[in-house]
Enzyme design. Structure first.
Site, mmCIF file in Angstrom:
data_model
loop_
_atom_site.group_PDB
_atom_site.id
_atom_site.type_symbol
_atom_site.label_atom_id
_atom_site.label_comp_id
_atom_site.label_asym_id
_atom_site.label_seq_id
_atom_site.Cartn_x
_atom_site.Cartn_y
_atom_site.Cartn_z
ATOM 1 N N GLY A 111 8.868 14.595 -23.726
ATOM 2 C CA GLY A 111 7.737 14.711 -22.799
ATOM 3 C C GLY A 111 8.194 14.839 -21.354
ATOM 4 O O GLY A 111 9.365 14.681 -21.022
ATOM 5 N N GLY A 113 9.119 13.622 -18.343
ATOM 6 C CA GLY A 113 9.520 12.314 -17.848
ATOM 7 C C GLY A 113 9.673 12.268 -16.332
ATOM 8 O O GLY A 113 9.794 11.208 -15.738
ATOM 9 N N ARG A 114 9.718 13.444 -15.747
ATOM 10 C CA ARG A 114 9.855 13.469 -14.283
ATOM 11 C C ARG A 114 9.116 14.675 -13.728
ATOM 12 O O ARG A 114 9.500 15.267 -12.734
ATOM 13 C CB ARG A 114 11.315 13.538 -13.892
ATOM 14 C CG ARG A 114 12.010 14.665 -14.596
ATOM 15 C CD ARG A 114 13.192 15.113 -13.863
ATOM 16 N NE ARG A 114 13.954 15.967 -14.759
ATOM 17 C CZ ARG A 114 15.037 16.596 -14.417
ATOM 18 N NH1 ARG A 114 15.484 16.464 -13.216
ATOM 19 N NH2 ARG A 114 15.671 17.354 -15.274
ATOM 20 N N ASP A 146 14.207 7.632 -13.867
ATOM 21 C CA ASP A 146 13.451 7.217 -12.678
ATOM 22 C C ASP A 146 12.349 8.204 -12.312
ATOM 23 O O ASP A 146 11.627 8.008 -11.340
ATOM 24 C CB ASP A 146 14.407 7.028 -11.491
ATOM 25 C CG ASP A 146 15.146 8.322 -11.141
ATOM 26 O OD1 ASP A 146 14.920 9.360 -11.810
ATOM 27 O OD2 ASP A 146 15.953 8.292 -10.192
ATOM 28 N N ASP A 273 13.365 21.660 -26.699
ATOM 29 C CA ASP A 273 12.403 21.304 -25.653
ATOM 30 C C ASP A 273 12.594 22.150 -24.397
ATOM 31 O O ASP A 273 11.778 22.101 -23.482
ATOM 32 C CB ASP A 273 12.512 19.808 -25.299
ATOM 33 C CG ASP A 273 13.934 19.402 -24.949
ATOM 34 O OD1 ASP A 273 14.821 19.568 -25.807
ATOM 35 O OD2 ASP A 273 14.154 18.938 -23.824
ATOM 36 N N ASP A 283 13.779 25.586 -17.533
ATOM 37 C CA ASP A 283 14.647 24.421 -17.378
ATOM 38 C C ASP A 283 16.071 24.792 -17.002
ATOM 39 O O ASP A 283 16.982 24.814 -17.822
ATOM 40 C CB ASP A 283 14.630 23.545 -18.644
ATOM 41 C CG ASP A 283 13.700 22.355 -18.430
ATOM 42 O OD1 ASP A 283 12.993 22.344 -17.409
ATOM 43 O OD2 ASP A 283 13.694 21.440 -19.256
HETATM 44 P P1 AMP Z 1 16.038 18.062 -19.346
HETATM 45 O O1 AMP Z 1 17.477 17.747 -19.558
HETATM 46 O O2 AMP Z 1 15.677 18.285 -17.904
HETATM 47 O O3 AMP Z 1 15.550 19.156 -20.208
HETATM 48 O O4 AMP Z 1 15.248 16.746 -19.753
HETATM 49 C C1 AMP Z 1 15.256 16.196 -21.050
HETATM 50 C C2 AMP Z 1 14.286 15.058 -21.120
HETATM 51 O O5 AMP Z 1 14.692 13.992 -20.257
HETATM 52 C C3 AMP Z 1 12.867 15.393 -20.713
HETATM 53 O O6 AMP Z 1 11.983 14.636 -21.488
HETATM 54 C C4 AMP Z 1 12.832 14.963 -19.273
HETATM 55 O O7 AMP Z 1 11.520 14.705 -18.830
HETATM 56 C C5 AMP Z 1 13.665 13.696 -19.313
HETATM 57 N N1 AMP Z 1 14.265 13.403 -18.003
HETATM 58 C C6 AMP Z 1 15.264 14.067 -17.396
HETATM 59 N N2 AMP Z 1 15.556 13.524 -16.197
HETATM 60 C C7 AMP Z 1 14.735 12.465 -16.031
HETATM 61 C C8 AMP Z 1 14.538 11.488 -15.005
HETATM 62 N N3 AMP Z 1 15.258 11.486 -13.881
HETATM 63 N N4 AMP Z 1 13.567 10.558 -15.204
HETATM 64 C C9 AMP Z 1 12.828 10.558 -16.322
HETATM 65 N N5 AMP Z 1 12.956 11.433 -17.317
HETATM 66 C C10 AMP Z 1 13.900 12.391 -17.193
HETATM 67 MG MG MG Z 2 13.831 20.036 -20.364
#
Ligand code: AMP
Ligand code: MG
EC number: 2.7.7.-
Length: 515
Positions: A111, A113-114, A146, A273, A283
């Site tokens: 989901g 997350g940020r 965070d 994702d 992404d």
């Molecule tokens: P990503 O590597 O950007 O595709 O992120 C993978 C997952 O980790 C997704 O669910 C993001 O929302 C979550 N995520 C990545 N960075 C953060 C962060 N700083 N805080 C919270 N969730 C994160």
């Molecule tokens: Mg992602």
């Protein structure tokens, strides 16, 4: 009471003064559709206010394209919205739910997350676009994170996504970058930032997986119907809409990956994702363009096994699409075996669709207008020689266009090869082949320059820009790089140095997610 003219009635006050207020406030013409889906699709959550937002960059042409007023977005009030400090009228902020396979491991709940989806607008071309703030604070999907983003990755995504757009490759876009005035703690304390991301949607393969793992077939159908209406409207009324949807995603992903390979792009984290249903590149994390041609090239520090290496990308896309097909099986048929056979049949089109797009693109890159037996082998021999001789991928093709025009260009191509004789041998065959076509040398050169960029976001340039911004609060290098990359197919002699590969001392060997 009317705040401007106390004696004026409130309705008349509104009538008289509202137009002036509207002209000064940031108006987003939101028309939200995803937040009207069932509650299980998302969590309602507002961005978390930040201390001192400052606009770093507004993408003015994109703002206009979205029906937004760039002048108003550049006011302090605009920066507050782009930083998530205030929520604009009409927004319905949500964090989207999704699952995903990360490096092959299934995670049932990821989901946003940020990130927070503010809402959707219909752009000047009538296309619905998500407006999302990335780095806008924690959400119910943050797990241990965070919810924030550091300035470096925000600038990287801005630069590379806009470069992809200029290269004509389907991609999410970047409307703005702001610094938050707060620090985020990574290995060290870094300036925090928020990227405003624009996408035709943020629906991923992982969005389907979120419902599939919960065996929520109704939700899968709802999501599929939403996706068809939004991204594949030509399938409305199709007698097998869900089969056709899978076929549509297969086609778009196959074409997308071909486009990546043709410019030397390595996504770096092709998890399900991060795999968009609309067929856009999404992404931008540890992504990078390769300098020297190397099919096994990996940049991402976390991709230790080379799962997402340059030449693996088509295979991985098919793997991700297979995960999508699994989610759609219950919509195909109640007979599981029949559903699987149908899915396999649709997935079976991927290799050919990819290969057709890739080979056609390669033919254009070497300036062939027609198709002949032996073309594929001819081109493969060039690629093999490039790999063996560490030839720069971008410059070899760009300079080959010059070589098509006149013999003086040949020296520039030769110079890309450790052993220039490897090119000479190939060039002889290439000239024989192009001689079979009626186009003039000038026509060939023009056609080649229209598909072979001079400028790509070279890693060492991106890193230098980030260092200047993070260490010195200096955004001039960022501005200049963005400007050069907006016209990748033009020679731009005053910026010729941006076309150069890194010196050995400038080489960036690894890229980081920086999340
Ligand atoms: P990503 O590597 O950007 O595709 O992120 C993978 C997952 O980790 C997704 O669910 C993001 O929302 C979550 N995520 C990545 N960075 C953060 C962060 N700083 N805080 C919270 N969730 C994160
Ligand atoms: Mg992602």
């Amino acid at each position: 009471m009317c705040p401007f003219l106390p004696n004026l009635g409130s309705s008349l006050c509104h009538h008289v003064f509202q137009p002036y207020l509207d002209a000064m406030t940031v108006h987003f013409p939101f028309q939200n559709s995803y937040s009207a889906l069932p509650d299980s699709f998302f969590a309602r959550v507002a961005p978390t206010p930040v201390a001192a937002p400052r606009l770093i960059k507004l993408n003015r042409p994109l703002a206009v394209q979205l029906g937004l007023d760039p002048d108003v977005l550049e006011t302090p009030e605009g920066a507050e919205i782009l930083a998530g400090k205030t929520v604009p009228a009409g927004a319905d902020p949500i964090a989207m739910a999704y699952a995903g396979h990360q490096f092959g491991q299934f995670v049932p709940q990821l989901g946003d997350g940020r990130a927070v989806l503010l809402g959707e607008v219909i752009d000047k071309d009538g296309i619905r676009r998500d407006i999302q703030l990335k780095g806008s604070g924690p959400t119910p999907f943050s797990r241990r994170g965070d919810g924030r983003a550091a300035l470096g990755p925000v600038l990287r995504e801005y630069i590379v996504s806009e470069a992809m757009f200029a290269l004509g490759i389907p991609t999410t876009r970047s409307l703005a970058a702001v610094v938050t005035g707060e620090h985020v703690i990574r290995e060290t304390a870094l300036p925090g930032a928020v990227l405003t991301r624009v996408a035709s949607s943020h629906i991923r393969v992982g969005t389907f997986q979120f419902f599939a793992v919960r065996r929520d077939t109704d939700a899968i159908r709802r999501l599929a119907d939403h996706v068809i209406a939004r991204h594949y409207p030509e399938l409305l009324g199709n007698e097998r809409p869900y089969h056709a949807l899978l076929a549509g995603v297969v086609t778009r992903q196959a074409n997308l990956i071909a486009r990546w390979l043709l410019v030397g792009f390595i996504h770096g984290v092709m998890n399900t994702d991060n795999s968009s249903i609309s067929g856009e590149t999404i992404d931008y994390g540890p992504c990078a363009f390769m300098d020297a041609y190397n099919p096994a090239q990996v940049f991402s520090s976390i991709d230790e096994m080379g799962r997402y290496a340059y030449a693996n990308q088509p295979r991985i896309a098919l793997w991700n699409l297979t995960r999508l097909a699994e989610c759609l099986l219950p919509l195909f048929s109640e007979d599981q075996e029949k559903a699987v056979a149908e899915a396999q049949d649709i997935l079976g089109a991927f290799p050919e669709t990819f290969s057709k797009a890739y080979q056609a693109g390669l033919r254009r890159k070497v300036g062939l207008f027609t198709e002949h037996d032996g073309d594929e082998a001819l081109i493969q021999d060039l690629l093999d020689a490039m790999a063996k001789n560490q030839a720069d991928f971008t410059l070899t093709f760009r300079k080959l266009g010059d070589a098509a025009g006149d013999e003086t260009g040949v020296a520039d191509v030769r110079a890309q090869f450790m052993d220039p004789a490897a090119f000479d041998e190939w060039a002889k065959r290439w000239r024989e082949r192009t001689a079979l076509e009626s186009q003039t040398a000038a026509e060939r050169r023009t056609a080649m320059h229209a598909v072979n960029p001079a400028f790509i976001p070279r890693n060492h340039r991106v890193e230098a820009v980030i260092q200047a911004a993070v260490n010195n609060d200096d955004y001039a290098p960022f501005e200049e790089l963005v400007k050069v990359l907006a016209k990748p197919f033009e020679d731009q002699p005053e910026y010729a140095a941006y076309a150069d590969p890194p010196l050995p001392s400038q080489r960036v060997l690894q890229t980081f997610c920086g999340t």
